[in-house]
Write an enzyme that holds these catalytic residues in place. Structure first.
Site, PDB file in Angstrom:
ATOM      1  N   ASN A 195      51.400  57.817  66.107  1.00  0.00           N
ATOM      2  CA  ASN A 195      52.136  56.576  66.997  1.00  0.00           C
ATOM      3  C   ASN A 195      50.844  56.930  68.041  1.00  0.00           C
ATOM      4  O   ASN A 195      50.138  57.770  68.499  1.00  0.00           O
ATOM      5  CB  ASN A 195      53.211  57.270  67.301  1.00  0.00           C
ATOM      6  CG  ASN A 195      53.775  55.971  68.803  1.00  0.00           C
ATOM      7  OD1 ASN A 195      52.669  55.786  69.513  1.00  0.00           O
ATOM      8  ND2 ASN A 195      55.716  56.267  69.397  1.00  0.00           N
TER       9      ASN A 195
ATOM     10  N   CYS B 114      54.678  52.166  75.058  1.00  0.00           N
ATOM     11  CA  CYS B 114      53.983  51.806  74.340  1.00  0.00           C
ATOM     12  C   CYS B 114      54.398  50.226  74.225  1.00  0.00           C
ATOM     13  O   CYS B 114      53.028  49.427  73.256  1.00  0.00           O
ATOM     14  CB  CYS B 114      54.863  51.878  73.167  1.00  0.00           C
ATOM     15  SG  CYS B 114      54.775  54.042  72.510  1.00  0.00           S
TER      16      CYS B 114
ATOM     17  N   HIS C 170      54.588  47.555  67.434  1.00  0.00           N
ATOM     18  CA  HIS C 170      53.830  49.203  67.513  1.00  0.00           C
ATOM     19  C   HIS C 170      54.606  50.625  66.488  1.00  0.00           C
ATOM     20  O   HIS C 170      55.333  50.279  66.030  1.00  0.00           O
ATOM     21  CB  HIS C 170      55.335  49.515  69.028  1.00  0.00           C
ATOM     22  CG  HIS C 170      54.811  50.656  68.846  1.00  0.00           C
ATOM     23  ND1 HIS C 170      53.394  51.525  69.588  1.00  0.00           N
ATOM     24  CD2 HIS C 170      55.662  52.171  69.440  1.00  0.00           C
ATOM     25  CE1 HIS C 170      53.538  52.420  70.106  1.00  0.00           C
ATOM     26  NE2 HIS C 170      55.302  53.069  69.783  1.00  0.00           N
TER      27      HIS C 170
HETATM   28  O1  UT7 Z   1      57.051  55.053  70.897  1.00  0.00           O
HETATM   29  C1  UT7 Z   1      58.140  55.069  71.217  1.00  0.00           C
HETATM   30  C2  UT7 Z   1      59.558  54.921  70.573  1.00  0.00           C
HETATM   31  N1  UT7 Z   1      59.456  56.027  69.387  1.00  0.00           N
HETATM   32  C3  UT7 Z   1      60.402  56.278  68.790  1.00  0.00           C
HETATM   33  O2  UT7 Z   1      61.206  54.796  68.296  1.00  0.00           O
HETATM   34  C4  UT7 Z   1      61.053  57.130  67.693  1.00  0.00           C
HETATM   35  C5  UT7 Z   1      61.571  56.842  67.763  1.00  0.00           C
HETATM   36  N2  UT7 Z   1      62.408  58.733  66.270  1.00  0.00           N
HETATM   37  C6  UT7 Z   1      61.712  58.441  65.253  1.00  0.00           C
HETATM   38  O3  UT7 Z   1      61.177  57.871  64.780  1.00  0.00           O
HETATM   39  C7  UT7 Z   1      62.998  59.198  65.006  1.00  0.00           C
HETATM   40  O4  UT7 Z   1      64.104  60.230  65.818  1.00  0.00           O
HETATM   41  C8  UT7 Z   1      61.647  61.367  64.306  1.00  0.00           C
HETATM   42  C9  UT7 Z   1      60.735  60.352  63.237  1.00  0.00           C
HETATM   43  C10 UT7 Z   1      61.029  60.938  65.502  1.00  0.00           C
HETATM   44  C11 UT7 Z   1      63.099  62.288  63.890  1.00  0.00           C
HETATM   45  O5  UT7 Z   1      63.417  62.106  62.510  1.00  0.00           O
HETATM   46  P1  UT7 Z   1      65.198  62.021  62.444  1.00  0.00           P
HETATM   47  O6  UT7 Z   1      64.995  61.261  61.115  1.00  0.00           O
HETATM   48  O7  UT7 Z   1      65.374  61.011  63.446  1.00  0.00           O
HETATM   49  O8  UT7 Z   1      65.231  62.600  62.519  1.00  0.00           O
HETATM   50  P2  UT7 Z   1      66.054  63.811  63.012  1.00  0.00           P
HETATM   51  O9  UT7 Z   1      65.491  63.867  64.864  1.00  0.00           O
HETATM   52  O10 UT7 Z   1      67.386  63.589  63.328  1.00  0.00           O
HETATM   53  O11 UT7 Z   1      66.194  65.739  62.684  1.00  0.00           O
HETATM   54  C12 UT7 Z   1      66.281  65.440  60.944  1.00  0.00           C
HETATM   55  C13 UT7 Z   1      65.975  67.288  61.303  1.00  0.00           C
HETATM   56  C14 UT7 Z   1      66.710  67.784  62.025  1.00  0.00           C
HETATM   57  O12 UT7 Z   1      67.126  69.491  61.278  1.00  0.00           O
HETATM   58  P3  UT7 Z   1      68.627  69.806  60.939  1.00  0.00           P
HETATM   59  O13 UT7 Z   1      69.142  69.617  62.994  1.00  0.00           O
HETATM   60  O14 UT7 Z   1      69.485  68.705  60.806  1.00  0.00           O
HETATM   61  O15 UT7 Z   1      68.600  70.447  60.454  1.00  0.00           O
HETATM   62  C15 UT7 Z   1      64.843  68.980  62.681  1.00  0.00           C
HETATM   63  O16 UT7 Z   1      65.091  69.809  63.678  1.00  0.00           O
HETATM   64  O17 UT7 Z   1      64.495  67.204  60.886  1.00  0.00           O
HETATM   65  C16 UT7 Z   1      64.579  68.300  61.285  1.00  0.00           C
HETATM   66  N3  UT7 Z   1      62.712  68.037  62.308  1.00  0.00           N
HETATM   67  C17 UT7 Z   1      61.644  68.091  61.311  1.00  0.00           C
HETATM   68  N4  UT7 Z   1      61.809  69.326  60.383  1.00  0.00           N
HETATM   69  C18 UT7 Z   1      60.438  69.041  59.200  1.00  0.00           C
HETATM   70  C19 UT7 Z   1      62.531  67.334  63.601  1.00  0.00           C
HETATM   71  N5  UT7 Z   1      60.968  67.469  62.965  1.00  0.00           N
HETATM   72  C20 UT7 Z   1      60.447  67.768  61.827  1.00  0.00           C
HETATM   73  C21 UT7 Z   1      59.164  67.937  61.668  1.00  0.00           C
HETATM   74  N6  UT7 Z   1      59.825  68.877  60.380  1.00  0.00           N
HETATM   75  N7  UT7 Z   1      58.517  68.185  61.852  1.00  0.00           N
END
Ligand code: UT7
Length: 325
Positions: A282, A113, A252
């Site tokens: 992204n 990225c 980004h």
């Molecule tokens: O491009 C290069 C760099 N990339 C980044 O910097 C990406 C950085 N990360 C992020 O943007 C975020 O961490 C994400 C958008 C990927 C995820 O968001 P989050 O708020 O960190 O969610 P999480 O991974 O902590 O997941 C929270 C919950 C989980 O459920 P439980 O375990 O709490 O029951 C996930 O399974 O959200 C769930 N979850 C979803 N639910 C509905 C994860 N993806 C989804 C989804 N729809 N698409």
């Protein structure tokens, strides 16, 4: 040392749109979750006959027209990509033939990225030292080919697109500073495990879906906010400027919450941040490239403005660039 600036911009986004409603039919997700957790509403998908060089070609043609240059004027082509047409030859070489830039030296940069900022930094070195006159720098990605549409953790995030700029000597303004950094110790946080020399393609790698993006989003999120903030501060300091001097940040576009947390730490109001994550998600190296091109065309960047590019991604790698327009 010569002054180096951006004299032309162009972008290309494939026509096909993948909405959050479409994704609701593919995985266990919701429009509400995707918007509140990422800020993304839709993303673009390349057509089945479009590869990364095809997207790059359209963006490059637009940038050349915008710069009022011909392809024969280009001495150097650098394409930043994580999704090349094939392991080799480079996308830059395919692009050379597509646009007919016969005299150009061509190669790709792999810096995920942050690739567009890395590629700009390389072109800057060549032009500022007088080795080349005009460089085409492109961020182009077809991430839909490496996105697992069975994995809700990643498939809602990524899209396809390309942005291109022409760099050349300028009389005033131009690039004031570039700051890059890398941290290979955190390489596991974001990767495509198979398809290279470590795990070449096999029935097992295919069965285990190892040719798709794997991400530990939560860990990356925290690092992204901290590092993108520090990188911005360092690049500004190197340019002899402060946050209050910035007219527009081109960050980004990985997550709206990352961008807004960074803006808060830097003390920047929302109007000074260019956002297109809502429309495109992204697009890795293409995110900053497309955002910069759009911002110029929309009149958000005017002559004399101070613009900050700020990117972070797999590697880990990061980079920022301060430009006086
Ligand atoms: O491009 C290069 C760099 N990339 C980044 O910097 C990406 C950085 N990360 C992020 O943007 C975020 O961490 C994400 C958008 C990927 C995820 O968001 P989050 O708020 O960190 O969610 P999480 O991974 O902590 O997941 C929270 C919950 C989980 O459920 P439980 O375990 O709490 O029951 C996930 O399974 O959200 C769930 N979850 C979803 N639910 C509905 C994860 N993806 C989804 C989804 N729809 N698409």
């Amino acid at each position: 040392m010569k002054r180096v600036g951006i004299i032309g911009v162009g972008e290309y986004l494939p026509k096909k749109v993948l909405t959050n409603a479409d994704l609701e039919k593919m995985v266990d997700t919701s429009d509400e979750w995707i918007i509140t957790r990422t800020g993304i509403k839709e993303r673009r998908l390349a057509a089945s006959n479009e590869a990364t060089s095809d997207l790059a070609g359209k963006a490059a043609q637009a940038a050349l027209e915008n710069a009022r240059l011909k392809s024969a004027d280009i001495d150097l082509i650098i394409v930043a990509t994580t999704t090349p047409d094939a392991p080799f030859p480079s996308v830059a070489c395919f692009l050379q033939t597509l646009i007919g830039a016969k005299k150009a030296v061509c190669f790709d940069v792999s810096a995920a990225c942050a690739g567009f900022v890395y590629a700009i930094s390389i072109a800057y070195q060549f032009i500022s030292r007088g080795a080349y006159k005009n460089a085409l720098v492109v961020g182009s990605e077809v991430l839909s080919r490496v996105t697992d549409y069975q994995d809700r953790n990643t498939c809602v995030l990524f899209g396809d697109g390309a942005g291109a700029v022409v760099l050349s000597e300028v009389k005033s303004g131009g690039i004031l500073s570039i700051y890059l950094g890398s941290d290979g110790a955190n390489a596991d946080l974001l990767k495509i495990p198979a398809g290279g020399s470590r795990h070449p393609a096999s029935q097992e790698t295919i069965d285990n879906r190892l040719h798709y993006i794997k991400m530990q989003g939560n860990e990356l999120f925290k690092l992204a906010v901290t590092i993108m903030t520090q990188v911005a501060q360092t690049a500004l300091k190197d340019a002899g400027l402060e946050c209050k001097d910035i007219d527009l940040v081109i960050p980004h576009q990985a997550n709206m919450r990352i961008i807004m947390a960074m803006a808060k730490k830097l003390g920047l109001v929302a109007e000074k941040i260019y956002l297109n994550i809502e429309k495109y998600g992204n697009m890795s190296s293409a995110s900053t490239a497309v955002a910069l091109c759009e911002a110029v065309k929309q009149g958000r960047i005017k002559k004399g403005d101070i613009v900050l590019l700020d990117a972070f991604g797999a590697g880990l790698v990061w980079g920022a660039c301060v430009i006086k327009w």
